[in-house]
Design a protein around this motif. Structure first.
Motif, short mmCIF file in Angstrom:
data_model
loop_
_atom_site.label_atom_id
_atom_site.label_comp_id
_atom_site.label_asym_id
_atom_site.label_seq_id
_atom_site.Cartn_x
_atom_site.Cartn_y
_atom_site.Cartn_z
N ARG A 1 0.84 -1.19 0.00
CA ARG A 1 0.00 0.00 0.00
C ARG A 1 0.88 1.25 0.00
N GLY A 2 0.67 2.09 -0.99
CA GLY A 2 1.44 3.33 -1.09
C GLY A 2 0.53 4.54 -1.12
N LEU A 3 1.13 5.72 -1.00
CA LEU A 3 0.39 6.97 -1.01
C LEU A 3 0.80 7.82 -2.20
N MET A 4 -0.17 8.52 -2.77
CA MET A 4 0.10 9.52 -3.79
C MET A 4 -0.41 10.85 -3.24
N ASN A 5 0.48 11.82 -3.13
CA ASN A 5 0.15 13.11 -2.52
C ASN A 5 -0.17 14.15 -3.59
N GLY A 6 -1.25 14.90 -3.37
CA GLY A 6 -1.66 15.93 -4.31
C GLY A 6 -0.79 17.17 -4.22
N MET A 7 -0.94 18.03 -5.24
CA MET A 7 -0.21 19.30 -5.31
C MET A 7 1.29 19.07 -5.33
N ARG A 8 1.72 18.17 -6.19
CA ARG A 8 3.15 17.85 -6.34
C ARG A 8 3.56 18.01 -7.79
N ASN A 9 4.84 18.33 -7.97
CA ASN A 9 5.33 18.40 -9.34
C ASN A 9 5.91 17.06 -9.76
N ASN A 10 6.64 17.07 -10.87
CA ASN A 10 7.15 15.82 -11.45
C ASN A 10 8.14 15.11 -10.55
N ASP A 11 8.78 15.86 -9.62
CA ASP A 11 9.75 15.26 -8.71
C ASP A 11 9.12 14.83 -7.39
N GLY A 12 7.83 15.12 -7.20
CA GLY A 12 7.18 14.81 -5.93
C GLY A 12 7.27 15.95 -4.95
N SER A 13 7.88 17.08 -5.35
CA SER A 13 7.99 18.24 -4.46
C SER A 13 6.70 19.06 -4.50
N THR A 14 6.43 19.80 -3.42
CA THR A 14 5.23 20.62 -3.34
C THR A 14 5.23 21.68 -4.43
N HIS A 15 4.09 21.84 -5.07
CA HIS A 15 3.96 22.80 -6.16
C HIS A 15 2.53 23.33 -6.15
N ALA A 16 2.38 24.63 -5.91
CA ALA A 16 1.05 25.19 -5.69
C ALA A 16 0.15 25.11 -6.91
N ASN A 17 0.71 25.18 -8.11
CA ASN A 17 -0.11 25.24 -9.32
C ASN A 17 -0.17 23.92 -10.08
N TYR B 1 -1.33 19.98 -10.58
CA TYR B 1 -2.29 18.96 -10.18
C TYR B 1 -1.68 17.57 -10.32
N GLY B 2 -0.39 17.52 -10.53
CA GLY B 2 0.26 16.23 -10.64
C GLY B 2 0.37 15.55 -9.28
N ILE B 3 0.33 14.25 -9.30
CA ILE B 3 0.55 13.45 -8.09
C ILE B 3 1.69 12.49 -8.42
N ALA B 4 2.79 12.57 -7.68
CA ALA B 4 3.95 11.73 -8.01
C ALA B 4 4.65 11.29 -6.75
N ASN B 5 4.54 10.03 -6.43
CA ASN B 5 5.25 9.44 -5.29
C ASN B 5 5.82 8.10 -5.71
N PRO B 6 6.99 7.74 -5.21
CA PRO B 6 7.53 6.42 -5.54
C PRO B 6 6.63 5.31 -5.00
N GLN B 7 6.41 4.29 -5.82
CA GLN B 7 5.67 3.12 -5.40
C GLN B 7 6.64 1.94 -5.37
N THR B 8 6.63 1.18 -4.31
CA THR B 8 7.59 0.08 -4.17
C THR B 8 6.87 -1.21 -3.77
N LEU B 9 7.53 -2.31 -4.04
CA LEU B 9 7.04 -3.62 -3.60
C LEU B 9 8.24 -4.54 -3.48
N THR B 10 8.32 -5.25 -2.36
CA THR B 10 9.37 -6.26 -2.15
C THR B 10 8.71 -7.51 -1.59
N VAL B 11 8.96 -8.64 -2.22
CA VAL B 11 8.34 -9.88 -1.76
C VAL B 11 9.29 -11.05 -1.99
N ALA B 12 9.45 -11.89 -0.98
CA ALA B 12 10.15 -13.17 -1.13
C ALA B 12 9.11 -14.22 -1.49
#
Length: 325
Positions: free
Chosen positions: A248-264, A266-277
């Motif tokens: 389960r991951g999170l995508m945060n609103g009001m972010r730019n292409n790097d995932g940094s806060t950006h007031a204008n 509407y992009g949502i960009a967060n790393p999504q990961t999965l590790t399984v044996a």
């Protein structure tokens, strides 16, 4: 008679003043130069026997060296008969437990007929790197052609396939596509899957960055803050896929292409990961990856405006690594 013996000795055993010794040659070309009298496997260039006339070492004219082979001619470049004795002993090497005698600690073994074989010390792995925005149909001008994230009934397949993104595959995975399939009871089409060829334990690692931009660059969203998404590792029986592991991951609103806060933005960009044996006891196990909306930002991204992007400064939108444990 004395002259004949002298002539024979000089012919069979010649010592030059340059300190070269020749046996069966009058022109030794090395410090010790031995020339055998024949050219068959039965011809010996060198014999060393013990006091009981048992042969300890034997070099044939064909270049095979036998140790403790006695009356049998050596049949390999190095032929050691270990009957009743230890064949090779190393002193002052690191000591490993019997369970540690696996690659990469030892990469040499012996078959039942005594031939040496290389077990291989290379780690078995597969590495896939998607360097393109996913999917390739995404239009960055209108922000359409991707996938939607608003309902738990929709699963997006993350393609891992045999294309230029495949950077290594020493495990020997094979790839395929199910034109139609189901994942947890929901319909899915064109599912790219991997076939795990051998039973064993495998470590699967996924990393990617997903984002959603405002549809058609006109729609204003009301973002509450976070949207939860699932990265899913699924196994298949036929074309029926079932979740094995969810991250389960999170995508945060009001972010730019790097995932940094950006007031204008509407992009949502967060790393999504999965590790399984993943342990499997059956050969040719099918597995696949999926992406799914979980909750948050209800009914906001219904226009296929979401995609896996290549962030600024990166060279991939997602990667997938599998190693055999």
């Amino acid at each position: 008679m004395r002259k004949l013996v002298t002539i024979y000795f000089c012919t069979a055993f010649s010592v030059s003043f340059g300190q070269n010794v020749g046996i069966n040659t009058v022109n030794p070309s090395a410090t010790l130069d031995i020339v055998s009298k024949g050219n068959t496997a039965a011809t010996n260039s060198l014999n060393i026997n013990n006091s009981s006339s048992a042969r300890l070492l034997r070099m044939t004219d064909q270049g095979n060296l036998g140790i403790n082979t006695n009356s049998s001619p050596p049949t390999a470049v190095l032929h050691i008969n270990s009957e009743g004795i230890s064949n090779v002993r190393h002193d002052n090497l690191p000591v490993l437990n019997p369970t540690d005698f696996t690659p990469p600690f030892n990469t040499f073994g012996v078959t039942s007929n005594g031939n040496g074989v290389d077990l291989g010390g290379t780690v078995k792995y597969m590495y896939y790197q998607n360097a393109n925005t996913y999917p390739s149909t995404y239009n960055t001008t209108t922000n359409t052609g991707g996938f939607s994230l608003y309902t738990t009934n929709q699963y997006v397949n993350l393609a891992i396939k045999d294309d230029p993104g495949l950077k290594g595959n020493t495990i020997g995975f094979t790839f395929g596509t199910d034109p139609s399939a189901t994942i947890n009871g929901q319909s899915a089409s064109n599912v790219n899957y991997i076939i795990v060829p051998e039973p064993g334990v495998y470590l699967f690692e996924f990393y990617g960055t997903a984002r959603c931009d405002r549809y058609n660059n006109t729609q204003n969203y009301t973002l509450a803050g976070q949207m939860q998404v699932n990265t899913i590792f699924a196994t298949a029986s036929g074309n029926t896929y079932t979740t094995n592991t969810i991250f389960r991951g999170l995508m945060n609103g009001m972010r730019n292409n790097d995932g940094s806060t950006h007031a204008n933005s509407y992009g949502i960009a967060n790393p999504q990961t999965l590790t399984v044996a993943f342990p499997t006891t059956q050969p040719n196990q099918k597995v696949a990856l999926f992406f799914q909306y979980a909750n948050g930002e209800t009914n906001q991204f219904t226009h296929s405006e979401c995609f896996f992007n290549v962030p600024s400064g990166a060279n991939f939108s997602y990667y997938f690594i599998v190693t055999k444990i």
